[in-house]
Design an enzyme around this catalytic site. Structure first.
Site, PDB file in Angstrom:
ATOM      1  N   HIS A 171      19.746 -26.306   2.213  1.00 34.61           N
ATOM      2  CA  HIS A 171      21.087 -26.745   1.900  1.00 34.61           C
ATOM      3  C   HIS A 171      20.854 -27.712   0.971  1.00 34.61           C
ATOM      4  O   HIS A 171      21.502 -28.454   0.322  1.00 34.61           O
ATOM      5  CB  HIS A 171      21.685 -27.062   3.213  1.00 34.61           C
ATOM      6  CG  HIS A 171      23.266 -27.311   3.075  1.00 34.61           C
ATOM      7  ND1 HIS A 171      23.618 -27.362   1.772  1.00 34.61           N
ATOM      8  CD2 HIS A 171      24.319 -27.181   3.496  1.00 34.61           C
ATOM      9  CE1 HIS A 171      25.262 -27.549   1.721  1.00 34.61           C
ATOM     10  NE2 HIS A 171      25.409 -27.425   3.168  1.00 34.61           N
TER      11      HIS A 171
ATOM     12  N   ASP B 259      24.164 -25.689  -2.521  1.00 35.42           N
ATOM     13  CA  ASP B 259      25.527 -25.845  -1.845  1.00 35.42           C
ATOM     14  C   ASP B 259      26.025 -24.371  -1.146  1.00 35.42           C
ATOM     15  O   ASP B 259      25.741 -23.337  -1.394  1.00 35.42           O
ATOM     16  CB  ASP B 259      26.535 -26.303  -2.579  1.00 35.42           C
ATOM     17  CG  ASP B 259      26.170 -27.727  -3.035  1.00 35.42           C
ATOM     18  OD1 ASP B 259      25.263 -28.312  -2.400  1.00 35.42           O
ATOM     19  OD2 ASP B 259      26.137 -28.158  -4.203  1.00 35.42           O
TER      20      ASP B 259
END
Length: 406
Positions: free
Chosen positions: A379, A383
């Site tokens: 992450h 995204d």
């Protein structure tokens, strides 16, 4: 002429290695080309051959000790050759096996019996033990220097009462429990542990799951497998999935990156690793430039990598350079799972079992082969929306693999 055996450089990225096992002992005869050791480096074992014939006069490194590439690890010479100039400082040569004389084993040291032991105990502890007929050698002391104090004897008496009050299981003799088996964490297993720990503690991972109708995937394989077989290759679902992921990675290049410091490296090549289960662990060789190769070539190269992996003949280059990984547990009847990223990559696709399930299509319930796809990504780089779009594209290509031709 004496020969120094060095740690081989097995690939462009290899900087150090270790000997996981010596197949020969000091003083034994070896022939040129004979396997003398197994060299371990980053999850692979390489069988090291003797460069010359002679006596293995000296082994210079212990098993699992890491040394740089080209560092001396052994010396091969004839019995009467002087190898003193080749020996590292402070290293003594062991005599060859043919000249070793048997030595008498050292005389056994008499074990100290409780009668000869000096038991440190306070006067009060001694008196209490004497009154209750307790052998002080059975009592653990908690006083200074392990001295037995009165409370130690009282605690021992209390434990004995508790044990005496327990119900008797029966006349059957109770055998002592067998010691737990211990397996050392070495070699491939140790590297896997290190890399998975690194991945887990370094990358904030997110996993997304999606279900795909694999009817199109099955149909494509059925249509092509006979033609592939005629050309000398077998076609599996993994081969098609490699091409599907390569296409998706070209369209979503952020999933084909790695993080170095404060920079995201966009990688030009699409090299996809396929996780292969071995007896002693897991290995991930990479098929290089999958996006630029046809399905037949991908199938051939993948099967060659699998064969080399199972025969322990992979090179460091085979397992380096991967930019994305596929791990398929469908053959073990696993529906879905959470794969862990293979560092320094930023994403991995988990493939679950293909199972026939009822689904609603155009208002009717029909049976379709459903496959669960699990995408784990870093992450820090990707995204949630990007990951979801990438997984959606893989699903579209699984459901209609002919889109690969568009």
């Amino acid at each position: 002429m004496a020969t120094v055996v060095t740690m081989p450089k097995l690939g462009l990225t290899m900087t150090e290695g270790s000997v996981s096992k010596w197949h020969k002992k000091e003083g034994e005869r070896v022939e040129k080309g004979e396997i003398i050791a197994e060299v371990s480096t980053d999850k692979i074992n390489y069988e090291l051959e003797a460069p010359e014939s002679g006596i293995l006069r000296k082994i210079l490194i212990e098993p699992d000790a890491k040394v740089p590439v080209t560092a001396p690890i052994a010396i091969i010479a004839e019995v009467d050759e002087d190898i003193s100039s080749l020996m590292p400082k402070g290293t003594a040569e062991a005599a060859p096996a043919t000249r070793v004389e048997a030595k008498a084993p050292p005389a056994p040291v008499a074990a100290q019996t409780p009668a000869t032991q000096v038991i440190k105990a306070s006067p009060a502890a001694k008196k209490l033990a004497k009154d209750h007929g307790i052998d002080l050698s059975l009592v653990t002391g908690t006083g200074p220097g392990g001295r037995i104090v009165e409370k130690d004897v009282e605690d021992y008496i209390e434990r004995q009462k508790i044990e005496a009050a327990k119900p008797v299981a029966g006349p059957k003799e109770t055998l002592p429990a067998a010691p737990a088996k211990r397996i050392p964490l070495v070699g491939m297993r140790k590297v896997i542990a290190q890399r998975m720990s690194e991945s887990w503690h370094t990358s904030p991972m997110v996993t997304l799951n999606s279900e795909a109708d694999a009817s199109g995937l099955k149909s494509l394989r059925e249509e092509l497998k006979d033609e592939f077989k005629k050309r000398g290759a077998s076609l599996s679902y993994n081969h098609i999935l490699l091409k599907i992921c390569a296409q998706a990675l070209v369209e979503f290049p952020m999933l084909n990156t790695r993080l170095e410091g404060d920079e995201v490296i966009l990688q030009d090549e699409v090299n996809i690793g396929l996780a292969i289960a071995l007896e002693d662990g897991l290995i991930v060789p990479a098929v290089k430039n999958v996006d630029k190769k046809g399905l037949f070539r991908v199938a051939v190269e993948t099967e060659e990598l699998i064969e080399r992996a199972r025969g322990q003949r992979l090179t460091p280059d085979d397992i380096s350079g991967g930019t994305f990984t596929i791990t398929n547990l469908g053959m073990f009847d696993v529906r879905d799972f959470t794969p862990i990223i293979n560092p320094p990559q930023c994403a991995i696709l988990g493939v679950g079992a293909m199972t026939d399930r009822p689904v609603a299509i155009d208002g009717e319930v029909v049976i379709r082969p459903i496959m669960v796809l699990s995408l784990t990504f870093d992450h820090r780089i990707v995204d949630g929306a990007q990951g979801a779009q990438f997984l959606k594209r893989i699903k579209e290509l699984v459901q209609n693999p002919l889109l690969l031709l568009s």
